[in-house]
Design an enzyme around this catalytic site. Structure first.
Site, PDB file in Angstrom:
ATOM      1  N   ASP A 166     -51.945  12.795  36.945  1.00 49.07           N
ATOM      2  CA  ASP A 166     -52.462  11.617  36.254  1.00 49.07           C
ATOM      3  C   ASP A 166     -53.578  10.947  37.052  1.00 49.07           C
ATOM      4  OD1 ASP A 166     -51.880   9.734  33.994  1.00 49.07           O
ATOM      5  OD2 ASP A 166     -51.528   8.329  35.623  1.00 49.07           O
ATOM      6  N   GLU A 206     -56.076  15.369  35.499  1.00 51.95           N
ATOM      7  CA  GLU A 206     -56.599  14.469  34.470  1.00 51.95           C
ATOM      8  C   GLU A 206     -57.651  13.612  35.168  1.00 51.95           C
ATOM      9  OE1 GLU A 206     -55.868  10.642  31.690  1.00 51.95           O
ATOM     10  OE2 GLU A 206     -55.277  10.750  33.769  1.00 51.95           O
TER      11      GLU A 206
HETATM   12  C1  GLC Z   1     -53.508   8.284  32.405  1.00 50.23           C
HETATM   13  C2  GLC Z   1     -52.478   8.481  31.322  1.00 50.23           C
HETATM   14  C3  GLC Z   1     -52.388   7.214  30.539  1.00 50.23           C
HETATM   15  C4  GLC Z   1     -51.941   6.110  31.462  1.00 50.23           C
HETATM   16  C5  GLC Z   1     -52.868   5.991  32.656  1.00 50.23           C
HETATM   17  C6  GLC Z   1     -52.235   5.175  33.750  1.00 50.23           C
HETATM   18  O1  GLC Z   1     -54.770   8.126  31.900  1.00 50.23           O
HETATM   19  O2  GLC Z   1     -52.783   9.588  30.547  1.00 50.23           O
HETATM   20  O3  GLC Z   1     -51.526   7.323  29.455  1.00 50.23           O
HETATM   21  O4  GLC Z   1     -51.911   4.892  30.792  1.00 50.23           O
HETATM   22  O5  GLC Z   1     -53.147   7.237  33.227  1.00 50.23           O
HETATM   23  O6  GLC Z   1     -51.188   5.881  34.343  1.00 50.23           O
END
Ligand code: GLC
Length: 542
Positions: A202, A266
């Site tokens: 994440d 991500e």
């Molecule tokens: C990422 C996740 C999202 C979350 C954010 C904070 O972007 O995909 O859903 O709110 O991180 O953890």
């Protein structure tokens, strides 16, 4: 064919958002028992792997992305034993399992943060997070905004402020502290030892903050750093700092202690040249391709982003990945119904112009058929195999996304793509469970999209996905390479070959299909034989 056939290089990975996939105990919240009962349907769909969004212990302030115990399951979703059962069943079906790692921040309820609050200023405990004195009394230490709106600092009783680039319930860890690194390496090993095949990391690009935490020149809540892309000369103080690569190398070493595991980042930071840096040979295996996700269904734009992706990732020896939907963006059958895409994370509410459903379905199916023919690995988000649209009329009283609250409803947020998915048209909660409860209300049109209405129905979106995945596997498209067929491409047509399949995408007026056996098409029925209509895709055997 690529010489390295590692599974993650070509896998189709299906994202399960545990809150909304299937609810085994009937409390209105999806759970692992529900997943266990529905796993066979994913086998039938033909996916290679599952990625689970967080199911860890969490106060659920950001739908589980606020973790209070990284090594346990939240009772909302079940137990570790339930997870083991899901993992065993998935593996018996030859489906790999990736889980989420949330390393940028914990929940404010995590024992480490609670200890930091208690231990006081200047303590080793506070050094696990970012605590600072404010500027002249009551002003935050710098001007950083929270992605969810408002500023990124919250003041506590003793006057210090802590940093949270998301919600105030999500304090950021201090990744310059070796104890944080050690802590997360242990988390990785805990789950690798249990048998998971990998992690989706994440906000993987935000772990390191610029020394001294300087003000940002250009304020924006965009996850890409700013509305104009950050450059080498103008780096951003918390998106994509160079120091993050050392941390990634550490993660990679841990995953290399195990066989056949993979990690996907991500990291929203653009451009592609920068994204490719996450996946150099000793860093992550993959990164989501958000440049692709952000591209409209337009001939020239798509060609450009595909070429650039294959080139940039190729430069570092990594496969590109492809993705159209996830739990943070407007579902692509809805998003692609608009000429201008609303900003990521803002969502669509009842006051926004409503989408043209038919256009969205048409373009969405075409976009998927185009994506699944590309070499590399693809990500699907639960429900997209049903053509499920965004819930675009959700009333304010149901909203749960912190973005909604932190912006006083200006940005409605991401709830519209997180609504429980429909399985059976005539069952309570459309088969999400047996009680009819649902943590977010399902719109009435979900009935039409239920799996029961589509299974075995020729031309349905579900059958289209099945067929696409089957042919993709048969021809090993994921491991192949793309070659544009220049003489057939023009302003409104893209044609490429991959591993014995010719893919034709028509963005304009009807065209004659090239000769050859039609393997699969998005066109509901080829009424005029051999003609491909606009916003349609066909795969033809070469
Ligand atoms: C990422 C996740 C999202 C979350 C954010 C904070 O972007 O995909 O859903 O709110 O991180 O953890």
């Amino acid at each position: 064919m690529h010489a390295d056939e590692s599974w993650w290089r070509h896998a189709v990975i299906y994202q399960i958002y545990p809150r909304s996939f299937a609810d085994g105990n009937g409390d209105g919240m999806g759970d692992l028992l529900g997943v266990l009962e529905r796993l066979d349907s994913l086998k039938e769909l033909g996916v290679d792997a599952i990625w689970f969004s967080p199911f860890f212990k969490s106060p659920q302030k950001d739908a589980g992305y606020d973790v209070s115990d990284y090594n346990d399951i939240d009772p909302l979703f079940g137990t570790l034993a339930d997870f083991d059962a899901v993992l065993a069943k998935a593996h018996s079906l030859r489906i790999r399992v990736i889980i989420d790692l949330v390393p940028n921040h914990s929940s404010d309820q995590h024992p480490l943060f609670q200890a930091a609050l208690k231990a006081g200023k200047g303590s080793a405990e506070r050094d696990m997070y970012h605590f600072r004195e404010g500027k002249d009394g009551n002003t935050p230490p710098n001007n950083w905004p929270s992605v969810f709106g408002g500023n990124a600092w919250t003041q506590i009783d003793d006057g210090q402020w802590y940093l949270h680039i998301f919600d105030s319930s999500q304090p950021d860890f201090n990744w310059n502290n070796p104890k944080v690194i050690e802590f997360f390496h242990d988390v990785l090993r805990f789950w690798f030892d249990r048998g998971v095949d990998g992690f989706r990391v994440d906000v993987a690009h935000s772990l390191i903050k610029e020394e001294g935490l300087p003000d940002i020149e250009e304020i924006s809540t965009s996850m890409t750093g700013s509305d104009s892309e950050p450059t080498e000369e103008k780096p951003h103080p918390f998106w994509g700092q160079d120091g993050v690569h050392e941390i990634i190398r550490g993660f990679r070493k841990v995953s290399d202690e195990y066989e056949d595991r993979a990690m996907v980042a991500e990291a929203w930071i653009l451009p592609l040249k920068k994204m490719a840096k996450w996946v150099r040979p000793d860093e992550y295996h993959q990164t989501f391709n958000f440049a692709y996700l952000g591209t409209q269904w337009r001939c020239a734009d798509l060609r450009r982003v595909v070429d650039e992706s294959i080139y940039e990732f190729g430069q570092v020896g990594a496969p590109s990945t492809w993705v159209l939907s996830n739990h943070d963006v407007i579902r692509h059958v809805t998003r692609l119904a608009y000429d201008e895409i609303p900003k990521q994370g803002d969502g669509i509410g009842p006051n926004y112009p409503q989408p043209d459903e038919a256009r969205g379905q048409r373009v969405g199916r075409a976009a998927t058929a185009f994506m699944l023919a590309l070499p590399g690995s693809s990500y699907l988000y639960q429900g997209e195999e049903l053509g499920l649209p965004e819930h675009t009329t959700l009333e304010a009283k149901y909203r749960q996304d912190p973005t909604f609250f932190r912006t006083n409803g200006d940005r409605v947020g991401r709830d519209g793509c997180r609504v429980p998915i429909p399985w059976e048209a005539d069952a309570p909660a459309y088969g999400f469970n047996k009680t009819g409860k649902s943590w977010l209300p399902q719109p009435e049109n979900y009935r039409r999209y239920a799996r029961s209405e589509q299974a075995g129905v020729a031309g349905s979106t579900l059958e289209l996905y099945r067929r696409l995945l089957k042919v993709r596997k048969e021809f090993k498209l994921g491991l192949g390479s793309l070659k544009w067929v220049e003489e057939l491409c023009d302003d409104s047509t893209l044609v490429f070959d991959n591993s014995g399949v010719r893919v034709v995408a028509n963005f304009g007026s009807p065209i004659a299909l090239p000769a050859g056996e039609l393997l699969v098409t998005t066109q509901h029925d080829l009424t005029i034989e051999g003609v491909l209509e606009h916003d349609q895709v066909a795969w033809i055997r070469l």
